[in-house]
Design a protein around this motif. Sequence first.
Motif, mmCIF file in Angstrom:
data_model
loop_
_atom_site.group_PDB
_atom_site.id
_atom_site.type_symbol
_atom_site.label_atom_id
_atom_site.label_comp_id
_atom_site.label_asym_id
_atom_site.label_seq_id
_atom_site.Cartn_x
_atom_site.Cartn_y
_atom_site.Cartn_z
ATOM 1 N N MET A 46 0.955 -1.377 0.009
ATOM 2 C CA MET A 46 0.068 0.084 -0.114
ATOM 3 C C MET A 46 0.899 1.272 -0.134
ATOM 4 O O MET A 46 1.838 1.201 0.802
ATOM 5 N N PHE A 47 0.292 2.306 -0.750
ATOM 6 C CA PHE A 47 1.227 3.508 -0.847
ATOM 7 C C PHE A 47 0.285 4.787 -0.625
ATOM 8 O O PHE A 47 -0.767 4.493 -1.204
ATOM 9 N N LEU A 48 0.870 5.721 -0.006
ATOM 10 C CA LEU A 48 -0.091 6.930 0.183
ATOM 11 C C LEU A 48 -0.272 7.692 -1.170
ATOM 12 O O LEU A 48 1.003 7.856 -1.847
ATOM 13 N N LEU A 49 -1.379 8.249 -1.520
ATOM 14 C CA LEU A 49 -1.460 9.100 -2.672
ATOM 15 C C LEU A 49 -1.814 10.316 -2.333
ATOM 16 O O LEU A 49 -2.480 11.010 -2.117
ATOM 17 N N ASP A 50 -0.739 11.077 -1.938
ATOM 18 C CA ASP A 50 -0.437 12.705 -1.458
ATOM 19 C C ASP A 50 0.077 13.409 -2.548
ATOM 20 O O ASP A 50 0.120 14.579 -1.958
ATOM 21 N N ARG A 51 0.199 13.120 -3.674
ATOM 22 C CA ARG A 51 0.518 14.017 -4.804
ATOM 23 C C ARG A 51 0.081 13.111 -5.999
ATOM 24 O O ARG A 51 -0.322 12.157 -6.009
ATOM 25 N N PRO A 52 0.230 14.027 -7.125
ATOM 26 C CA PRO A 52 -0.264 13.480 -8.584
ATOM 27 C C PRO A 52 0.552 12.321 -8.916
ATOM 28 O O PRO A 52 1.921 12.320 -8.842
ATOM 29 N N THR A 53 -0.070 10.930 -8.942
ATOM 30 C CA THR A 53 0.832 9.862 -9.362
ATOM 31 C C THR A 53 0.115 9.097 -10.388
ATOM 32 O O THR A 53 -1.205 8.887 -10.375
ATOM 33 N N ASN A 54 0.749 8.904 -11.726
ATOM 34 C CA ASN A 54 -0.054 7.860 -12.617
ATOM 35 C C ASN A 54 0.405 6.328 -12.314
ATOM 36 O O ASN A 54 1.353 6.131 -11.581
ATOM 37 N N ALA A 55 -0.133 5.708 -13.253
ATOM 38 C CA ALA A 55 -0.188 4.308 -12.931
ATOM 39 C C ALA A 55 1.208 3.954 -13.231
ATOM 40 O O ALA A 55 1.943 3.045 -12.364
ATOM 41 N N MET A 56 2.159 4.333 -14.383
ATOM 42 C CA MET A 56 3.562 4.019 -14.341
ATOM 43 C C MET A 56 4.422 4.338 -13.206
ATOM 44 O O MET A 56 5.302 3.546 -12.651
ATOM 45 N N GLU A 57 4.050 5.463 -12.658
ATOM 46 C CA GLU A 57 4.927 6.090 -11.653
ATOM 47 C C GLU A 57 4.538 4.922 -10.251
ATOM 48 O O GLU A 57 5.411 4.954 -9.464
ATOM 49 N N SER A 58 3.281 4.681 -10.116
ATOM 50 C CA SER A 58 3.130 3.796 -9.128
ATOM 51 C C SER A 58 3.890 2.477 -8.888
ATOM 52 O O SER A 58 4.376 1.956 -8.006
ATOM 53 N N ILE A 59 4.418 1.886 -10.288
ATOM 54 C CA ILE A 59 5.338 0.567 -10.304
ATOM 55 C C ILE A 59 6.410 1.162 -9.535
ATOM 56 O O ILE A 59 7.124 0.269 -9.045
ATOM 57 N N GLY A 60 6.930 2.516 -10.043
ATOM 58 C CA GLY A 60 8.216 2.674 -9.287
ATOM 59 C C GLY A 60 8.205 2.785 -7.836
ATOM 60 O O GLY A 60 9.406 2.645 -7.236
ATOM 61 N N LEU A 61 6.950 3.418 -7.159
ATOM 62 C CA LEU A 61 6.963 3.383 -5.805
ATOM 63 C C LEU A 61 7.152 1.832 -5.316
ATOM 64 O O LEU A 61 7.602 1.820 -4.080
#
Length: 247
Positions: free
Chosen positions: A142-157
């Motif tokens: 689980m990751f916090l969505l506290d800034r604009p994040t797209n689907a590709m960036e979420s994989i980096g998280l």
Amino acid sequence: MAFRTNSLWPIAALLCACSAPEMPEGDALEPVLEEAGFVQAPTFHYPVGPGDVLRISVSRHPELSSPPYKNNMIGTPVDPTGNISLPLIGTIAAQGMTVWEIKDVVANRLSDYLHTPNVDVALLEAKSHQIFVLGEVENPGMFLLDRPTNAMESIGLAGGLADTAERGSVAVVRGTLAEPKVLLFDANTITLEGRFPLQAGDIVFVTERRMASTARVTRDLIPILQAISLPISTARDVLLIDELRKN
């Protein structure tokens, strides 16, 4: 632990969503995303929710500002009902409001007691908005969505794709159990595909390379969606695909 598929679960809706044609690129991409329900406003306005902590400062009036919270910081937690409480003005229903909207409400209420109150509101801790990145990534969770994040960036998280990942068909799941939306994108590309903004509660699910078909994606998503108790936006527990695969 074992999970069984409920026969009443609307599998047909999920299959329908997964069987969409390959996503186009460029100008043709936006209508496809909009039809699938995967488009947000281009600006990001974080809506406050339970568990978040705000720092509310009233210039020259520390007694009317947020009280000490922890580690010598001042802060006002948003309670489980979505409310905040401040000295003098009492309770404010903050859930769903942005920090700018809360600032206006606080200043308006304080204007009954102060001449042109100078108020600042900042997000100190963001805990109410979460996304889930599961499956064949290095650090699923689980990751916090506290800034604009797209689907590709979420994989980096989540530390990037694992060696076993099927890069050509990454799924993003959004919605409720009754009305799920599933969109597949190709993580091999560097075009707009996969760069649409995520919303709180979204699940990014990376399958194993051997599970490349949409039918297999659907099959493996069903127990995950049931396990975290959709609607997704209320999910609290993170169940990793590795745990499901062991049973």
